[in-house]
Design a protein around this motif. Sequence first.
Motif, mmCIF file in Angstrom:
data_model
loop_
_atom_site.group_PDB
_atom_site.id
_atom_site.type_symbol
_atom_site.label_atom_id
_atom_site.label_comp_id
_atom_site.label_asym_id
_atom_site.label_seq_id
_atom_site.Cartn_x
_atom_site.Cartn_y
_atom_site.Cartn_z
ATOM 1 N N HIS A 144 -7.209 1.599 1.698
ATOM 2 C CA HIS A 144 -8.459 2.060 2.300
ATOM 3 C C HIS A 144 -9.704 1.324 1.797
ATOM 4 C CE1 HIS A 144 -6.012 5.130 3.959
ATOM 5 N NE2 HIS A 144 -5.888 5.842 2.851
ATOM 6 N N HIS B 176 0.829 -1.194 0.000
ATOM 7 C CA HIS B 176 0.000 0.000 0.000
ATOM 8 C C HIS B 176 0.866 1.247 0.000
ATOM 9 C CE1 HIS B 176 -3.181 -2.725 2.002
ATOM 10 N NE2 HIS B 176 -3.362 -2.677 0.697
ATOM 11 N N GLY B 177 0.464 2.220 -0.815
ATOM 12 C CA GLY B 177 1.244 3.442 -0.877
ATOM 13 C C GLY B 177 0.913 4.290 -2.078
ATOM 14 N N ALA B 178 1.905 5.043 -2.542
ATOM 15 C CA ALA B 178 1.771 5.977 -3.649
ATOM 16 C C ALA B 178 1.619 5.235 -4.976
ATOM 17 C CB ALA B 178 2.989 6.901 -3.677
ATOM 18 N N PRO B 179 1.318 5.951 -6.069
ATOM 19 C CA PRO B 179 1.069 5.273 -7.353
ATOM 20 C C PRO B 179 2.162 4.314 -7.795
ATOM 21 C CG PRO B 179 0.355 7.553 -7.493
ATOM 22 C CD PRO B 179 1.010 7.401 -6.163
ATOM 23 N N HIS C 103 -2.921 6.427 -12.164
ATOM 24 C CA HIS C 103 -3.347 6.737 -10.793
ATOM 25 C C HIS C 103 -2.889 8.128 -10.375
ATOM 26 C CE1 HIS C 103 -4.757 2.782 -8.813
ATOM 27 N NE2 HIS C 103 -4.961 2.716 -10.119
ATOM 28 N N GLU D 116 -5.368 11.103 -9.132
ATOM 29 C CA GLU D 116 -5.193 11.805 -7.871
ATOM 30 C C GLU D 116 -5.005 13.307 -8.083
ATOM 31 O OE1 GLU D 116 -2.988 9.889 -4.574
ATOM 32 O OE2 GLU D 116 -2.442 8.404 -6.081
ATOM 33 N N VAL E 249 -7.781 3.492 -6.655
ATOM 34 C CA VAL E 249 -6.831 4.323 -5.918
ATOM 35 C C VAL E 249 -6.945 4.048 -4.418
ATOM 36 C CG1 VAL E 249 -6.219 6.707 -5.312
ATOM 37 C CG2 VAL E 249 -6.784 6.118 -7.687
ATOM 38 N N LEU E 250 -8.177 3.975 -3.932
ATOM 39 C CA LEU E 250 -8.382 3.703 -2.508
ATOM 40 C C LEU E 250 -7.830 2.331 -2.125
ATOM 41 C CD1 LEU E 250 -12.003 5.093 -2.066
ATOM 42 C CD2 LEU E 250 -9.857 6.184 -1.391
ATOM 43 N N GLN E 251 -8.028 1.333 -2.993
ATOM 44 C CA GLN E 251 -7.481 0.008 -2.712
ATOM 45 C C GLN E 251 -5.954 0.053 -2.656
ATOM 46 O OE1 GLN E 251 -8.978 -3.234 -5.128
ATOM 47 N NE2 GLN E 251 -7.185 -4.494 -4.722
ATOM 48 N N ARG E 252 -5.352 0.749 -3.596
ATOM 49 C CA ARG E 252 -3.890 0.875 -3.618
ATOM 50 C C ARG E 252 -3.369 1.536 -2.346
ATOM 51 N NH1 ARG E 252 -2.801 5.510 -6.439
ATOM 52 N NH2 ARG E 252 -2.003 6.335 -4.467
ATOM 53 N N GLN E 253 -4.129 2.482 -1.821
ATOM 54 C CA GLN E 253 -3.724 3.200 -0.614
ATOM 55 C C GLN E 253 -3.996 2.404 0.662
ATOM 56 O OE1 GLN E 253 -6.134 6.695 -1.200
ATOM 57 N NE2 GLN E 253 -4.496 7.830 -2.221
#
Length: 335
Positions: A50, A9-12, A317, A321, A44-48
């Motif tokens: 959340h 999990h994190g930035a693009p 992504h 953002e 995006v939320l999944q990648r982060q």
Amino acid sequence: MHAIEIAHHGAPEVLQPAQRPMPRPGPGEVLVKVAASGVNRPDVLQRQGHYAPPPGASDLPGLEVAGILVEGDVDGDNPFGLKPGDAVCALLAGGGYAAYAVAPLAQCLPVPAGFSMVEAAALPENCFTVWSNVFVRGRLGHGEGGPRESLLVQGGSSGIGVTAIQLARAFGQRVFATAGSAEKCAACEKLGAEKAIDYRTQDFVAEVKQATDGRGVDVILDHVAGDYVPRELDALAEGGRLVVIATMGGREARIDAGLLMRRRLTLTGSTLRNRPVVFKGELARQLHREVWPLLDAGTVRPVIHEVLPAREAARAHALMEGSTHIGKLVLAWED
């Protein structure tokens, strides 16, 4: 097969090309050779970290694809007569960032006439979301406002927004939208919004009341929530419905319950990803009956901001953002 996975999990840049085993379809499922994958805010939320995928879903991001149906269970409930070799677009619970994806047959629809795979990949998440929230849950055109009601779309230049504007106009409803720049407002009005409101410089409550002679709008589609909610309730007409589909502005809001009662307002919301296949299958049938003819005729078209190679998912992504895009971002897969 080639895939794009979330390394952590994190930035693009945590989105990384990878090799994954080919998925195998189970009962009621089909395998799709993916030509294009839609990019959506939930990715995006999944990648982060959340927005975890539902139990049993692929850990790969991606909620919609278009491609060729390769194989699978097409002998059961198959309302659109799909078969191997057909061009389809599909709504997924995950796994769309891959060269092959498994989808419930009930959530697959034929690619509309004249549509490219890129255009078709931009349809499922937006169409299912808008139809289920604006027209089913929000009952646009079937409330106290009568057959010609009004809709306010928050974030009208998003993928969801451009779809909601076009569909509401196609069904004869008045449409207003908010957006964050003059360019985005102009794009909303070009798509059919009667008035687009720059939320950075204008008060959307005052603007919609002025445009409706003080009455307010019948339905609001909201992805902000938070402190927008009491303002949106104020902007509703009597008998109006506020439908919340995301909480980008926060999960908590203070409301006047007396206002709900006095003006017969409805505050509701929903998510789509974790709903059962039977529910989404029924939405697919409704879309095929009500919306697909508009797509086939060219009355409604997806708005594609940019098509990127799948290997550049991280850049897609980052673009999302940055919120400078109008319409959809789509990933294209190479043979």
